[in-house]
Scaffold this active site. Structure first.
Site, PDB file in Angstrom:
ATOM      1  N   ASP A  14      17.212 -54.618  10.535  1.00 42.20           N
ATOM      2  CA  ASP A  14      16.316 -55.746  10.272  1.00 42.20           C
ATOM      3  C   ASP A  14      16.789 -57.038  10.912  1.00 42.20           C
ATOM      4  O   ASP A  14      16.580 -58.131  10.389  1.00 42.20           O
ATOM      5  CB  ASP A  14      16.115 -55.945   8.757  1.00 42.20           C
ATOM      6  CG  ASP A  14      15.610 -54.690   8.098  1.00 42.20           C
ATOM      7  OD1 ASP A  14      14.712 -54.055   8.676  1.00 42.20           O
ATOM      8  OD2 ASP A  14      16.122 -54.332   7.024  1.00 42.20           O
ATOM      9  N   HIS A  62       9.715 -52.237  12.046  1.00 41.15           N
ATOM     10  CA  HIS A  62       9.849 -53.380  12.944  1.00 41.15           C
ATOM     11  C   HIS A  62       8.610 -54.238  12.760  1.00 41.15           C
ATOM     12  O   HIS A  62       7.505 -53.728  12.826  1.00 41.15           O
ATOM     13  CB  HIS A  62       9.852 -52.938  14.405  1.00 41.15           C
ATOM     14  CG  HIS A  62      11.056 -52.162  14.788  1.00 41.15           C
ATOM     15  ND1 HIS A  62      12.294 -52.387  14.253  1.00 41.15           N
ATOM     16  CD2 HIS A  62      11.214 -51.184  15.689  1.00 41.15           C
ATOM     17  CE1 HIS A  62      13.148 -51.563  14.814  1.00 41.15           C
ATOM     18  NE2 HIS A  62      12.523 -50.813  15.679  1.00 41.15           N
TER      19      HIS A  62
END
Ligand code: GDP
Ligand code: MG
Length: 422
Positions: free
Chosen positions: A12, A40
């Site tokens: 992340d 994503h």
């Protein structure tokens, strides 16, 4: 040129956003590992996209996207994801999406096994995303998975599934659960496989040819260095190799080597799920950072654990990713802080170290925190020169601490909110 874009931390870091930004310069974007266990987020003029399986290059009209043999693909999830992305006007055809015939199929019983095992573990759970990733990779190494190519021969697929389910039910029975029905699996494969089959091809052949033609190829990692099955915080890792060195293998061109490894590193730390997270902050301080950074999982919505930038973990991440340059993301998130904490070393039983430990030593590590002066607003900056002096100091410090050049600084989630250091 072959470039990998990889995570330096726990995931992340904003990989999707950077891949989206840079994919303009690439002919081909490849995913080489993992499944739909991560997300994503990409925000551009066409909207906000959360991609779990599709390479981020799918959002560029001229980019060809490859899903490599190193991936594990849930056909139902992929079908849904293709539909969701298409609804926003993105074109997806066998010309711009190519799925390896050797990619593994993540079946409904893998998800089922993931869930019942995490539930059995209770307090000791691994923090799995419950999407079957661990079980399907385990079966891959047992050589008891099916691959995309198996969808093309009905008779042999039927036989394989009957054999696999018979074997799997030995375990399912051990958990005291109802047996899996092989015909249900076959019906699932038929329903979603028929949607996906047109995209399945020999991607190795395609990629080797692209190499010969000097095409620019980007390898997009999912998850970060610290989730790598071998070099991450085992066993709180993913079940695949997230490292850049594996990219050509997982994409389908073993023997080729990457020219550049761009490490995506966050200006602070976040971690989803269980496992040692030495620099973790708690209470109000943590809540503020979580809010400022919008730190809730893209795949699962889970609140992410947060902490200050961790020099020890990041330096290690840079090393194992072989990072040749860095993109530092989410610098703008720190704008609200008067004093910016940084974890500069670990204390392990009284020994101060900047070498990232593993196993029990990692569990024992306590953070040593130092403070930098806050730098205020940076989200409007588009050149290095425009950054406040204290922001430059913070960046310089990080660059030296992790021993890698920072090439990009991201100051917002939108496509143009970044600085390139020339
Ligand atoms: P990935 O898994 O590495 O692609 O990252 P995620 O998408 O899971 O998480 C990154 C989040 O941060 C996403 O919501 C992005 O839109 C957002 N983001 C990325 N870069 C920046 C940035 O520089 N500033 C801010 N404020 N948000 C960013
Ligand atoms: Mg993510």
């Amino acid at each position: 040129m072959l470039s990998a874009i990889v995570g330096i931390n726990w995931g992340d870091e904003g990989k999707g956003r950077i891949v989206d930004l840079l994919s303009e310069n690439y002919d081909i974007v490849c995913r080489y590992q993992g499944g739909n266990n991560a997300g994503h987020t990409v925000i551009n003029e066409r909207g906000k996209f959360i991609l779990n399986l599709l390479p981020s290059g799918i959002l560029r009209e001229t980019t060809v996207n490859v899903m490599g043999n190193g991936m594990v693909i849930d056909l139902e999830h992929l079908t849904g994801e293709i539909e969701r992305v298409r609804e926003k006007g993105i074109k997806i055809t066998p010309d711009n999406l190519k799925i390896s015939d050797k990619a593994i199929i993540c079946l409904p019983y893998h998800k089922f096994m993931d869930i019942i095992e995490e539930d059995r573990l209770g307090d000791k759970k691994f923090g799995s995303t419950r999407r079957g990733i661990g079980p399907v990779y385990a079966d891959k190494y047992m050589k008891k998975d099916i691959r995309m190519e198996d969808l093309f021969d009905e008779a042999s697929l039927r036989e394989k599934i009957y054999d696999l389910v018979e074997w799997k039910n030995i375990t399912v029975k051990g958990y005291g659960k109802d047996a899996v029905n092989p015909d249900d699996i076959l019906a699932w494969l038929d329903k979603f496989g028929s949607v996906i089959k047109p995209y399945v091809t020999d991607v190795s052949k395609y990629l080797y040819k692209a190499c010969d033609e000097n095409k620019n190829i980007m390898f997009e990692a999912q998850l970060g260095a610290l989730r790598d099955i071998e070099f991450g915080i085992y066993p709180y890792t993913s079940s695949s190799t997230t490292l850049s060195a594996y990219a050509p293998i997982g994409a389908g061109i073993p023997g080729k080597q990457i020219d550049c490894s761009l490490g995506i590193m966050k200006a602070y730390s976040t971690c989803v799920g269980e496992g040692p997270f030495t620099c973790e902050m708690f209470g109000e301080e943590a809540e503020e950072l979580r809010r400022a950074g919008g730190e809730y999982g893209a795949a699962t919505g889970r609140p992410r654990r947060v902490g200050p930038f961790d020099v020890v973990a990041s330096k290690y991440g840079v090393l194992v990713q072989g990072a040749t340059e860095i993109a530092l993301t989410k610098l703008d998130v720190l704008s609200y802080l008067d004093k910016i904490p940084v974890c500069t070393a670990y204390d392990i039983d009284g020994e101060i170290t900047t070498d990232f430990p593993s196993g029990v030593r990692l569990k024992k590590a306590k953070p040593i925190v130092e403070y930098f002066d806050g730098f205020g607003e940076v989200s409007h900056c588009r050149t290095y020169g425009e950054l406040p002096e204290n922001a430059k100091k913070y960046i310089k410090y990080i660059e030296e601490a992790v021993n890698c050049k920072i090439k990009y600084i991201s100051v917002g989630a939108e496509r143009d909110e970044y600085i390139e250091i020339k």
